[in-house]
Scaffold this active site. Sequence first.
Site, mmCIF file in Angstrom:
data_model
loop_
_atom_site.group_PDB
_atom_site.id
_atom_site.type_symbol
_atom_site.label_atom_id
_atom_site.label_comp_id
_atom_site.label_asym_id
_atom_site.label_seq_id
_atom_site.Cartn_x
_atom_site.Cartn_y
_atom_site.Cartn_z
ATOM 1 N N GLU A 138 65.757 72.007 96.328
ATOM 2 C CA GLU A 138 67.340 71.767 95.603
ATOM 3 C C GLU A 138 67.836 70.198 96.765
ATOM 4 O O GLU A 138 69.211 70.525 97.280
ATOM 5 C CB GLU A 138 68.297 72.906 95.858
ATOM 6 C CG GLU A 138 67.631 74.052 94.807
ATOM 7 C CD GLU A 138 68.975 74.844 95.088
ATOM 8 O OE1 GLU A 138 69.290 74.639 95.601
ATOM 9 O OE2 GLU A 138 68.025 75.841 94.079
ATOM 10 N N GLU A 152 63.151 78.403 89.556
ATOM 11 C CA GLU A 152 64.514 79.878 90.265
ATOM 12 C C GLU A 152 65.110 80.243 88.589
ATOM 13 O O GLU A 152 66.173 79.974 88.513
ATOM 14 C CB GLU A 152 65.021 79.085 91.559
ATOM 15 C CG GLU A 152 64.379 79.053 93.075
ATOM 16 C CD GLU A 152 65.311 78.328 93.613
ATOM 17 O OE1 GLU A 152 66.645 79.069 93.912
ATOM 18 O OE2 GLU A 152 64.842 78.093 94.998
#
Length: 777
Positions: A136, A207
Site C-alpha cells: 500500500e 486484502e
Amino acid sequence: MTASSSKLVVATTIAAFLLLLLVMNSPVDAHEKFHKGVGVTYDARSLIINGKRELLFSGSIHYPRSTADMWPKLLEDAKRGGINVIQTYVFWNIHEPEEGKQHMERFVKMIVEKLRDAKLFASQGGPIILAQIENEYNTVQLAYRDLGNKYVQWAGNMAVGLNIGVPWIMCKQRDAPGPVINSCNGRQCGDTFSGPNAPNKPSLWTENWTAQFRVFGDPPSQRSAEDTAFSVARWFSKNGSLVNYYMYHGGTNLGRTAASFVTTRYYDEAPIDEFGLERGPKYGHLKDVHKALNLCKKALLWGSTSAPRLNPDVEARIYEQPGTDVCAAFLTNNHTRLAHTVKFKGQEYYLPPRSISILPDCKTVVLNTATILAQHNSRNFIRSAVTNKLDWKMIVEAIPTNLKVVSSTPMELYFLTKDKTDYAWYTTTINLDPRDLSMRKDILPVLRVASLGHGMLAFVNGQFVGSAHGSQIDKSFVLQKSVELKPGINYISLLGTLIGLPDSGAYMEHRFAGPRGVSILGLNTGTLDLSQNGYGQQVGLVGQHDELFTDDGSKKGKWIDIPKVGKGPPLTWYKAKFDAPEGNDPVAVSMYGMIKGMIWINGESIGRYWMSYISPLGDSTQAEYLIPRSYLKPKDNLIVVLEEEPAHPSNITILTVNRDTICSYVSELSPPSVRQWERKGDKFKPVGAEAKVGAHLMCPMGKKIAVVDFSSYGDPYGACGGFSQGRCSSPVSKQVVEQSCLGKEVCNVPLERGLFEKNGDPCPNVKKTLAIQVTCR
C-alpha cells in the site's frame, strides 16, 4: 530507512515488507505436485498454475501472531473452510530488528535466496505461487513526489530481476511496473477496483478485510458474514479470480509487537478467532461461498460473460460456453432495504436485500449471500476449575529520584529506548525557597508535562502523583497534577511509556514521543519552566533488567505478601504460580481489577494489557488475554504481571475458552445447503436423492451434544446465545431436536412440517423458521 540517492528507500512499513502467497491445499488435483520448472504465469483471466487456470481462495495467517504448536490446526481448519492458499508477511522487524543492518534491497535478496535455497518457489516444485513487494505504498507516495514515483518503479523492477519464477504483485499500486500485477485492498473491491493496469493481467484481491484491527479505546470491530460473502461473490462475478481474507486468523500481538495503541488481540472477528476457534457463522458461510464458486469454476474460468439488467436494482452476470451446458449465473439485488422477486430464464427467484444468488447451472440456487445456513456459535470464557485461587506476591519497583544529568532537556523516547523496552525514566530537581510556596494549605502547585506520547507516570519526591496518556489518533497529551512541594530540594521523576511503534506512513523518522515541556505552575514567584533544567535518564525498569518475569530472575528479589485491603502501590511486580487448566481448550487470563501493564507466563510475554482504557460501550477494550498452551507446564506455571498504577490482582482469573454453544437458524425461504450439491465432470446434481432444507449441527473437537438449550419451529428471532420465541412455536420443537441430536457429535434436523406440525400448524400462513441452540461437552 536509508539507501543510496539513486535508489532512495522510502518504504511505508516497518512491520512487514515482503508478502507471500503459499498454496497449502493445492487447487489442482490433490495428488498432483507442482511441475518443476513450469512455475506460475498468468493471463487476463487468472493465475495459471501447472498450465491450468485456477480460482484461488486465500487466507492471511501470520506466523508470528500464533505459536508454532497452533500452526497445524490453523492450516487444517483453513483447508476445511475451503481455503487453498495461505498468505503471510515476512516480518522485517522480526528478522532484522536492529537498525543499520536493514537496507531494503539487501533484505529482499536475502529472503529470496533463503526461499530459493529451500526450493520453495513453485518454479522449483515448491508451494509459493506469488510474491509481493511493498505494501500500500500509494498511501504515502505523493508525499515524496517524484522520488516516490521513481521508488515504485525501482522496487518493482528490482523484484522482477530476482527471477523467482512466480509473479510479483503490488497492492493498491496502479503504476506497478512491467509484469508486476497491481491488486486491490478493501472491503468491496468488486465495485471499487478500477482493474489491472494492463489487459493481460488478472484481477487479484489481496486484502478483503474481514473486520478491522482494534486500538485501545475502540468498540468491537464488526463485519457481518453476509456482507463478506456478498463482497466475495460480487468479486468473482466481475472477473475476479483470487481473494485473500485479511485476516483469516488474526491471532495475537505477543510481547511488544503490537503497533502504536493497537490491542494485543488482532483481528479477532476473522473466520478463525484469536484463540484458533472457528467463528460461526462467518467461517461456515464463507466455506459455503467457496463451495458454490467452485461449482461454477469451469464457466467462470472459460466462459464468455454478459450482464443483463433485470430491473433497476437487479442485475444478472452470466458466464457460459455457447453450444455447451456450461453456464453459471449470479443474480444481484443491489438495493439495501428492499427484496425483489425477478424472472430469469423463465423461472422466478426471490432475492433478499443486498444479496447475490449463485446458480452454477444458470437454474438452481445453491447459495444466497444473505441467507446463512451454516452453523452459528457463541464464545464462552470458563473459569478454570484447577486454578481458582492464586497466591500473589509482590515487589515494588524502585523509583529513581536523582539520576546523573546527561542532557539539558528530556531525550526523545523512541531514540532513547531503541525498541528494547516501553519505559524510560527522566529525573530532574528543583530547589525552592519557602517564599516560593503558598502559605495556604488549599493552594498547591501544579506539575504540568506536555508530551508527544504515548503515556506517562509522574512522581514527586518518590510519591506517585498521577498519570496521563494520548490516543491512537492524537498521541500527544498534557499531564497536569497538583503536587506537594517542600522548601529545599524536590525530586521530579517522570516515567515515559510507549504503547508500540508507528506502523506506516510517510517520514516515519520524524515521529517523536516523550516529554517536551515541563513546568511548575502556582508558585508565588510565577510559573517555573523546567524544560531545560537538566535531566538524568534511565532506559527500562530495574525489574526488567533483573528479569523478574523469569523463574530464575524471580528468585533474585524479595517478594512480599500483597495488601489484604486496598490497592498495591504503582509500578509493582506481582507473581503467582498455577497449574495448567484442565482439558485441551485454549487458555486465557482475565485482567479485571488491573489497570495497565504487561503479562509474562513462564518468562514469555503474552502482550500489553490496558484495562482502564474504556471503549464507548463502557467496558475495557480487551479484558481477556491468550495464554498459548505451548507456554504452559503441567504444574507450577509462573505468571508475572507488571502493573503501572495502583491496583490489586485478586480478581485476575485463569480461563479456558470454547465455542461449545452452537446454533442453527433456517427458514422455508432458504435454498438447500450448497453442501448438498456436487459436480462430477460436466454433471451438476444433488449429493443424495433430493436436496432438502434443514438444520445441521456439529460439535467442535470431538465433543457431543449434551443439552438442547433452545428450539423453536415457528417465527423465533434473535441470535446464537440469545434466541427468543416469537408469536408462535410448535410445542414439540424441543422434543424433535432432542430425539435427533442428544449424544451425537453431528446431527441433521430436516425442516419438514410433518415433524413439527403433529398437533397442527402453530402459525398458519407464516413461512416457518427453525432456530436451535445446543451445548456441546
